[in-house]
Design an enzyme around this catalytic site. Structure first.
Site, PDB file in Angstrom:
ATOM      1  N   GLU A 136       0.857  -1.200   0.000  1.00  0.00           N
ATOM      2  CA  GLU A 136       0.000   0.000   0.000  1.00  0.00           C
ATOM      3  C   GLU A 136       0.883   1.237   0.000  1.00  0.00           C
ATOM      4  O   GLU A 136       2.110   1.138   0.135  1.00  0.00           O
ATOM      5  CB  GLU A 136      -0.953  -0.009   1.209  1.00  0.00           C
ATOM      6  CG  GLU A 136      -2.054  -1.055   1.053  1.00  0.00           C
ATOM      7  CD  GLU A 136      -3.002  -1.140   2.227  1.00  0.00           C
ATOM      8  OE1 GLU A 136      -3.018  -0.237   3.064  1.00  0.00           O
ATOM      9  OE2 GLU A 136      -3.727  -2.141   2.298  1.00  0.00           O
TER      10      GLU A 136
ATOM     11  N   HIS B 165      -8.963   9.514   2.949  1.00  0.00           N
ATOM     12  CA  HIS B 165      -8.553   8.411   2.062  1.00  0.00           C
ATOM     13  C   HIS B 165      -8.730   8.894   0.631  1.00  0.00           C
ATOM     14  O   HIS B 165      -9.758   9.476   0.297  1.00  0.00           O
ATOM     15  CB  HIS B 165      -9.408   7.167   2.323  1.00  0.00           C
ATOM     16  CG  HIS B 165      -8.806   5.927   1.745  1.00  0.00           C
ATOM     17  ND1 HIS B 165      -8.723   5.708   0.395  1.00  0.00           N
ATOM     18  CD2 HIS B 165      -8.217   4.848   2.342  1.00  0.00           C
ATOM     19  CE1 HIS B 165      -8.127   4.536   0.180  1.00  0.00           C
ATOM     20  NE2 HIS B 165      -7.809   4.005   1.345  1.00  0.00           N
TER      21      HIS B 165
ATOM     22  N   ARG C 200      -0.459   8.806   1.776  1.00  0.00           N
ATOM     23  CA  ARG C 200      -1.869   9.118   1.551  1.00  0.00           C
ATOM     24  C   ARG C 200      -2.185  10.616   1.491  1.00  0.00           C
ATOM     25  O   ARG C 200      -3.016  11.050   0.715  1.00  0.00           O
ATOM     26  CB  ARG C 200      -2.649   8.501   2.702  1.00  0.00           C
ATOM     27  CG  ARG C 200      -3.943   7.950   2.276  1.00  0.00           C
ATOM     28  CD  ARG C 200      -4.534   7.174   3.398  1.00  0.00           C
ATOM     29  NE  ARG C 200      -4.409   5.760   3.151  1.00  0.00           N
ATOM     30  CZ  ARG C 200      -4.899   4.843   3.959  1.00  0.00           C
ATOM     31  NH1 ARG C 200      -5.511   5.191   5.070  1.00  0.00           N
ATOM     32  NH2 ARG C 200      -4.789   3.574   3.664  1.00  0.00           N
TER      33      ARG C 200
ATOM     34  N   HIS D 210     -11.382   9.642   6.663  1.00  0.00           N
ATOM     35  CA  HIS D 210     -11.167   8.200   6.844  1.00  0.00           C
ATOM     36  C   HIS D 210     -10.648   7.811   8.219  1.00  0.00           C
ATOM     37  O   HIS D 210     -11.110   6.839   8.806  1.00  0.00           O
ATOM     38  CB  HIS D 210     -10.169   7.748   5.778  1.00  0.00           C
ATOM     39  CG  HIS D 210      -9.866   6.293   5.769  1.00  0.00           C
ATOM     40  ND1 HIS D 210     -10.831   5.338   5.508  1.00  0.00           N
ATOM     41  CD2 HIS D 210      -8.713   5.599   5.986  1.00  0.00           C
ATOM     42  CE1 HIS D 210     -10.280   4.129   5.550  1.00  0.00           C
ATOM     43  NE2 HIS D 210      -8.996   4.265   5.853  1.00  0.00           N
TER      44      HIS D 210
ATOM     45  N   ARG E  41      -0.895   8.903   9.215  1.00  0.00           N
ATOM     46  CA  ARG E  41      -0.739   7.452   9.421  1.00  0.00           C
ATOM     47  C   ARG E  41      -0.336   6.743   8.135  1.00  0.00           C
ATOM     48  O   ARG E  41      -0.894   6.998   7.062  1.00  0.00           O
ATOM     49  CB  ARG E  41      -2.070   6.872   9.905  1.00  0.00           C
ATOM     50  CG  ARG E  41      -2.084   5.369  10.010  1.00  0.00           C
ATOM     51  CD  ARG E  41      -3.422   4.874  10.483  1.00  0.00           C
ATOM     52  NE  ARG E  41      -4.459   5.130   9.518  1.00  0.00           N
ATOM     53  CZ  ARG E  41      -4.983   4.214   8.700  1.00  0.00           C
ATOM     54  NH1 ARG E  41      -4.543   2.958   8.739  1.00  0.00           N
ATOM     55  NH2 ARG E  41      -5.951   4.515   7.875  1.00  0.00           N
TER      56      ARG E  41
HETATM   57  P1  FAD Z   1     -13.834   0.407  15.793  1.00  0.00           P
HETATM   58  O1  FAD Z   1     -13.514  -0.817  15.052  1.00  0.00           O
HETATM   59  O2  FAD Z   1     -14.472   1.508  15.058  1.00  0.00           O
HETATM   60  O3  FAD Z   1     -14.786   0.002  16.996  1.00  0.00           O
HETATM   61  C1  FAD Z   1     -15.363   0.996  17.808  1.00  0.00           C
HETATM   62  C2  FAD Z   1     -16.424   0.357  18.669  1.00  0.00           C
HETATM   63  O4  FAD Z   1     -16.876   1.277  19.644  1.00  0.00           O
HETATM   64  C3  FAD Z   1     -17.673  -0.061  17.896  1.00  0.00           C
HETATM   65  O5  FAD Z   1     -18.090  -1.291  18.399  1.00  0.00           O
HETATM   66  C4  FAD Z   1     -18.694   1.016  18.250  1.00  0.00           C
HETATM   67  O6  FAD Z   1     -20.024   0.615  18.159  1.00  0.00           O
HETATM   68  C5  FAD Z   1     -18.299   1.290  19.684  1.00  0.00           C
HETATM   69  N1  FAD Z   1     -18.717   2.589  20.191  1.00  0.00           N
HETATM   70  C6  FAD Z   1     -18.484   3.816  19.691  1.00  0.00           C
HETATM   71  N2  FAD Z   1     -19.037   4.753  20.481  1.00  0.00           N
HETATM   72  C7  FAD Z   1     -19.625   4.097  21.511  1.00  0.00           C
HETATM   73  C8  FAD Z   1     -20.359   4.507  22.642  1.00  0.00           C
HETATM   74  N3  FAD Z   1     -20.649   5.780  22.897  1.00  0.00           N
HETATM   75  N4  FAD Z   1     -20.833   3.554  23.491  1.00  0.00           N
HETATM   76  C9  FAD Z   1     -20.590   2.242  23.267  1.00  0.00           C
HETATM   77  N5  FAD Z   1     -19.897   1.797  22.188  1.00  0.00           N
HETATM   78  C10 FAD Z   1     -19.425   2.713  21.332  1.00  0.00           C
HETATM   79  N6  FAD Z   1      -6.942   0.191   9.002  1.00  0.00           N
HETATM   80  C11 FAD Z   1      -5.958  -0.683   8.705  1.00  0.00           C
HETATM   81  O7  FAD Z   1      -4.970  -0.791   9.440  1.00  0.00           O
HETATM   82  N7  FAD Z   1      -6.063  -1.458   7.593  1.00  0.00           N
HETATM   83  C12 FAD Z   1      -7.117  -1.397   6.753  1.00  0.00           C
HETATM   84  O8  FAD Z   1      -7.183  -2.131   5.783  1.00  0.00           O
HETATM   85  C13 FAD Z   1      -8.149  -0.465   7.044  1.00  0.00           C
HETATM   86  N8  FAD Z   1      -9.216  -0.339   6.214  1.00  0.00           N
HETATM   87  C14 FAD Z   1     -10.238   0.492   6.586  1.00  0.00           C
HETATM   88  C15 FAD Z   1     -11.375   0.549   5.785  1.00  0.00           C
HETATM   89  C16 FAD Z   1     -12.460   1.329   6.166  1.00  0.00           C
HETATM   90  C17 FAD Z   1     -13.680   1.405   5.298  1.00  0.00           C
HETATM   91  C18 FAD Z   1     -12.383   2.076   7.368  1.00  0.00           C
HETATM   92  C19 FAD Z   1     -13.537   2.919   7.805  1.00  0.00           C
HETATM   93  C20 FAD Z   1     -11.242   2.034   8.148  1.00  0.00           C
HETATM   94  C21 FAD Z   1     -10.164   1.245   7.764  1.00  0.00           C
HETATM   95  N9  FAD Z   1      -9.021   1.175   8.535  1.00  0.00           N
HETATM   96  C22 FAD Z   1      -8.024   0.302   8.213  1.00  0.00           C
HETATM   97  C23 FAD Z   1      -8.973   1.840   9.843  1.00  0.00           C
HETATM   98  C24 FAD Z   1      -9.300   0.787  10.905  1.00  0.00           C
HETATM   99  O9  FAD Z   1     -10.313  -0.053  10.417  1.00  0.00           O
HETATM  100  C25 FAD Z   1      -9.772   1.432  12.186  1.00  0.00           C
HETATM  101  O10 FAD Z   1      -8.881   2.423  12.589  1.00  0.00           O
HETATM  102  C26 FAD Z   1      -9.835   0.362  13.286  1.00  0.00           C
HETATM  103  O11 FAD Z   1     -10.666  -0.697  12.868  1.00  0.00           O
HETATM  104  C27 FAD Z   1     -10.346   0.974  14.566  1.00  0.00           C
HETATM  105  O12 FAD Z   1     -10.565  -0.060  15.480  1.00  0.00           O
HETATM  106  P2  FAD Z   1     -11.166   0.314  16.887  1.00  0.00           P
HETATM  107  O13 FAD Z   1     -11.372  -0.971  17.610  1.00  0.00           O
HETATM  108  O14 FAD Z   1     -10.350   1.355  17.501  1.00  0.00           O
HETATM  109  O15 FAD Z   1     -12.571   0.991  16.555  1.00  0.00           O
HETATM  110  C1  SIN Z   2      -7.342   0.585   2.522  1.00  0.00           C
HETATM  111  O1  SIN Z   2      -7.607  -0.593   2.356  1.00  0.00           O
HETATM  112  O2  SIN Z   2      -7.042   1.370   1.626  1.00  0.00           O
HETATM  113  C2  SIN Z   2      -7.426   1.132   3.899  1.00  0.00           C
HETATM  114  C3  SIN Z   2      -6.147   0.911   4.561  1.00  0.00           C
HETATM  115  C4  SIN Z   2      -6.028   1.776   5.763  1.00  0.00           C
HETATM  116  O3  SIN Z   2      -6.856   2.645   6.025  1.00  0.00           O
HETATM  117  O4  SIN Z   2      -5.029   1.586   6.455  1.00  0.00           O
END
Ligand code: FAD
Ligand code: SIN
Length: 530
Positions: A115, A234, A280, A341, A376
Site C-alpha cells: 500500500e 482516504h 496518503r 477516513h 498514518r
Molecule cells: P472500531 O472498530 O471503530 O470500533 C469501535 C467500537 O466502539 C464499535 O463497536 C462502536 O459501536 C463502539 N462505540 C463507539 N461509540 C460508543 C459509545 N458511545 N458507546 C458504546 N460503544 C461505542 N486500518 C488498517 O490498518 N487497515 C485497513 O485495511 C483499514 N481499512 C479500513 C477501511 C475502512 C472502510 C475504514 C472505515 C477504516 C479502515 N481502517 C483500516 C482503519 C481501521 O479499520 C480502524 O482504525 C480500526 O478498525 C479501529 O478499530 P477500533 O477498535 O479502535 O474501533
Molecule cells: C485501505 O484498504 O485502503 C485502507 C487501509 C487503511 O486505512 O489503512
C-alpha cells in the site's frame, strides 16, 4: 448499577483484543452501542502491516512509518509497534483469524500486499475483507469466554470520574440502554475503544458509529487530547458517495492500479517519486488539486491492466460492490474521490495505553499513542490497535489489584426531561450543516479564513446542541450530535493552533513546515470543575 473488574467500551479490534487478554484475570463487561460486530474494523479492506518477509526489516517499516508521520511520530512507540507486530499477528491466528496465503511444505506462508508509503510488500490480509474476518472471529472468541459479557445497544454517555487522593479517577461509565434507561457501570479499570470520528465530516468511509464519542467523553472528563487536526482523507472512495462512502482499497493501487484524470492521463508522477503509491496525504491532495483545477467531480482509478481473474480473486468485495453500481472494474475505470477516513490524533496515552486519568486506558483509533504522527501509514491502524491493546491489557492486569474499589459516583443530572420535536428537527438540520461545514472549511486544504469561519459557526451550533441536551430526554441521536459538535470544535481549535503545514494539515496561509523549532504536538485539555 452493574460492577465489573474490566469495563471495555467498544467492540472493534481494540476492545475485543483487550477483553480477550484480560479475561484470564477478572470479569469483563463490554458495552457497544449497536450490534456487536458493527465497527470500523468490520469494514477494513487492505489489511495489517507487519514485517514477515525476508526481504523486509523492522528498520524499513519503522523508517516508512516515520517518513509518513512528517516529524511527529514518537519513535519509541513506532519501534514497539513494529517489533511486536508479528507476534500479534500470530495471536490473531491463534484466535482463529485466517489470512490469505498458501502452503509450502505444510507451512502456511501469508500473502503480503503493498500500500501507499510502504517500501516493501508487508500487508497481511484476507482478500479485501480483512476487517470482517478479524471482527467476526474475535467476537466469536469473546462470546465463547465465560468471563466476558457483551452488552449490545448500550451507548456510553459520559465517563464517571471521582476525586481520588487529589487525582481524577475514572470509575466507569454512564450508559444509555436500548430501553432508554440511564445506568452506571462501575469498572475498576475502564478502557475506551470507541474508534474514530469520521462522521464529523460530510463524506466519510466510516460507519455511522464513528461519531467521536470516546474523544468527547474523555475531553469532558478532563483527559488530555492530542493532534486532532490530523484527520486523514482516504484518496479513493467510490464516486458518487451515498451515505457511508464505499472504500476502494489502497491495495488496488498496490496491485497496479493507476490514478487518471477524466481524459485518461496518469497524474501521480507529477506529485511524488512513488507515484500512485505515495503517502496518503500527498495522493489525496493531488486528487483534490486535479479536481479543482480541472473543475471535475472525480478522478479515475484504473486496474484494467491486471488480469480479470486476478482482480476478482484479490478484490471480491470491491468487484461485487462496483458491479452492483454497473461498473465492471476488470474492464472499466472506477470513479473515485477522497473522503474522511481516519483520525490520527485522539486521547493521549503512554506506551501502555494509559491516559492522563487514573483507571482509564484508551486503545485503537480513539487513542493517540504517538505512532502515526501527522499522517498514518496505510494499514498501521489495525496493527496499532492490536499491539497497544495487548500492552494495555498487560499493564491493566498488573495494575488492577493495586486500585481501590471504585466509589459510586452521583447519578447523571436530568436524564428524563422532555424533548421538543420542532427543536430536534432544527438541531438535526444543524448536524447536516455542521458536517458540511467541516467538509468545506476544515477539509484537505485549509486557510485561516475558512477555519475562523468554521469556528464561529460550529460554536453557535455547539451551544444550541448543549442547551437542548441539558433540557431533553436523552436519546442516542442526541448524545451523538453533542459529541460530533464538540469534536468538530476541538478539531478546528487544534487546526487553528498549528501555524504551519505538516502531514495531513495543509493550510494555504502557512504552506510549509515550520523548521524554526522542533515539531510540536497540539494538546488540549479541559479544566474540570470539581
Ligand atoms: P472500531 O472498530 O471503530 O470500533 C469501535 C467500537 O466502539 C464499535 O463497536 C462502536 O459501536 C463502539 N462505540 C463507539 N461509540 C460508543 C459509545 N458511545 N458507546 C458504546 N460503544 C461505542 N486500518 C488498517 O490498518 N487497515 C485497513 O485495511 C483499514 N481499512 C479500513 C477501511 C475502512 C472502510 C475504514 C472505515 C477504516 C479502515 N481502517 C483500516 C482503519 C481501521 O479499520 C480502524 O482504525 C480500526 O478498525 C479501529 O478499530 P477500533 O477498535 O479502535 O474501533
Ligand atoms: C485501505 O484498504 O485502503 C485502507 C487501509 C487503511 O486505512 O489503512
Amino acid at each position: 448499577m452493574i460492577k465489573t473488574d474490566f469495563l471495555v467500551i467498544g467492540s472493534g479490534i481494540a476492545g475485543l483484543t483487550f477483553a480477550l487478554e484480560v479475561a484470564e484475570k477478572g470479569s469483563v463487561i463490554m458495552v457497544t452501542k449497536k450490534k456487536d460486530t458493527e465497527s470500523a474494523t468490520n469494514y477494513a479492506q487492505g489489511g495489517i502491516a507487519t514485517v514477515l518477509d525476508s526481504s523486509d526489516s523492522y528498520k524499513l517499516h519503522i523508517d516508512d512509518t516515520i517518513e509518513s508521520g512528517a516529524g511527529l511520530c514518537n519513535r519509541r512507540a513506532v519501534e514497539l509497534m513494529i517489533n511486536e507486530g508479528p507476534q500479534r499477528i500470530f495471536d490473531l491466528e491463534k484466535w482463529g483469524v485466517e489470512f490469505s496465503g498458501s502452503f509450502d511444505h505444510g507451512k502456511k506462508v501469508l500473502s503480503l500486499g503493498r500500500e501507499g508509503g510502504h517500501s516493501r510488500d508487508r500487508i497481511v490480509h484476507k482478500a479485501d475483507f480483512t476487517g470482517r474476518e478479524v471482527e467476526s472471529r474475535l467476537v466469536e472468541r469473546c462470546k465463547d469466554h465465560s468471563n466476558i459479557e457483551i452488552y449490545e445497544h448500550y451507548a456510553a454517555v459520559d465517563l464517571a470520574v471521582v476525586n481520588n487522593a487529589k487525582k481524577q479517577r475514572c470509575v466507569g461509565v454512564y450508559v444509555l440502554t436500548s430501553d432508554g434507561i440511564i445506568n452506571i457501570i462501575l469498572g475498576r479499570i475502564t478502557v475506551l475503544s470507541t474508534g474514530g470520528c469520521g462522521q464529523v465530516y460530510f463524506h466519510t468511509t466510516n460507519p455511522p458509529i464513528a461519531t467521536g464519542d470516546g474523544i468527547a467523553m474523555a475531553y469532558r472528563a478532563g483527559a488530555s487530547i492530542r493532534n486532532l487536526e490530523f484527520m486523514q482523507f482516504h484518496p479513493t472512495a467510490l464516486y458518487p458517495i451515498k451515505g457511508q462512502a464505499f472504500l476502494i482499497s489502497e491495495a488496488v493501487r498496490g496491485f497496479g492500479g493507476i490514478l487518471r484524470t477524466q481524459d485518461g492521463a496518469p497524474f501521480m508522477k507529477n506529485y511524488h517519486k512513488m507515484k500512485d503509491l505515495a503517502p496518503r496525504d500527498i495522493v489525496a491532495r493531488a486528487i483534490d488539486n486535479e479536481m479543482k483545477t480541472r473543475g471535475e467531480e472525480f478522478v479515475y482509478l484504473d486496474i484494467t491492466g491486471r488480469h480479470p481473474t486476478e482482480v476478482r480473486e484479490r478484490f471480491p468485495t470491491i468487484y461485487k460492490h462496483c458491479l452492483k453500481q454497473n461498473i465492471n472494474i476488470t474492464k472499466e475505470l472506477i470513479p473515485v474521490v477522497p473522503a474522511a477516513h481516519y483520525m490520527c490524533g485522539g486521547v493521549l496515552t503512554n506506551l501502555s495505553g494509559k491516559t492522563s486519568l487514573q483507571g482509564l486506558y484508551a486503545t485503537g483509533e480513539v487513542a493517540c499513542s504517538g505512532v502515526h504522527g501527522a499522517n498514518r501509514l496505510a494499514s498501521n491502524s489495525l496493527l496499532e490497535a492490536v499491539v497497544f491493546s495487548h500492552r494495555a491489557a498487560k499493564s491493566a492486569k498488573s495494575e488492577i489489584d493495586s486500585l481501590p474499589e471504585p466509589v459510586v459516583p452521583p447519578m447523571m443530572k436530568n436524564p428524563y426531561g422532555s424533548s421538543d420535536k420542532e427543536e430536534w428537527v432544527l438541531v438535526s438540520h444543524d448536524l447536516f450543516q455542521l458536517r458540511k461545514l467541516m467538509w468545506d472549511y476544515v477539509g484537505i486544504v485549509r486557510s485561516n479564513l475558512r477555519l475562523e469561519r468554521a469556528r464561529r459557526r460550529v460554536e453557535i451550533i455547539r451551544h444550541e446542541v448543549d442547551d437542548l441536551y441539558a433540557r431533553s430526554r436523552l436519546t442516542e441521536g442526541l448524545l451523538e450530535l453533542r459529541n460530533i459538535a464538540l469534536v468538530a470544535f476541538l478539531i478546528i481549535r487544534s487546526a487553528i493552533r498549528r501555524r504551519e503545514s505538516r502531514g495531513l494539515h495543509y493550510t494555504t496561509d502557512y504552506p510549509h513546515e515550520d523548521t524554526s523549532k522542533k515539531p510540536q504536538n497540539t494538546t488540549l485539555r479541559r479544566r474540570r470543575r470539581s
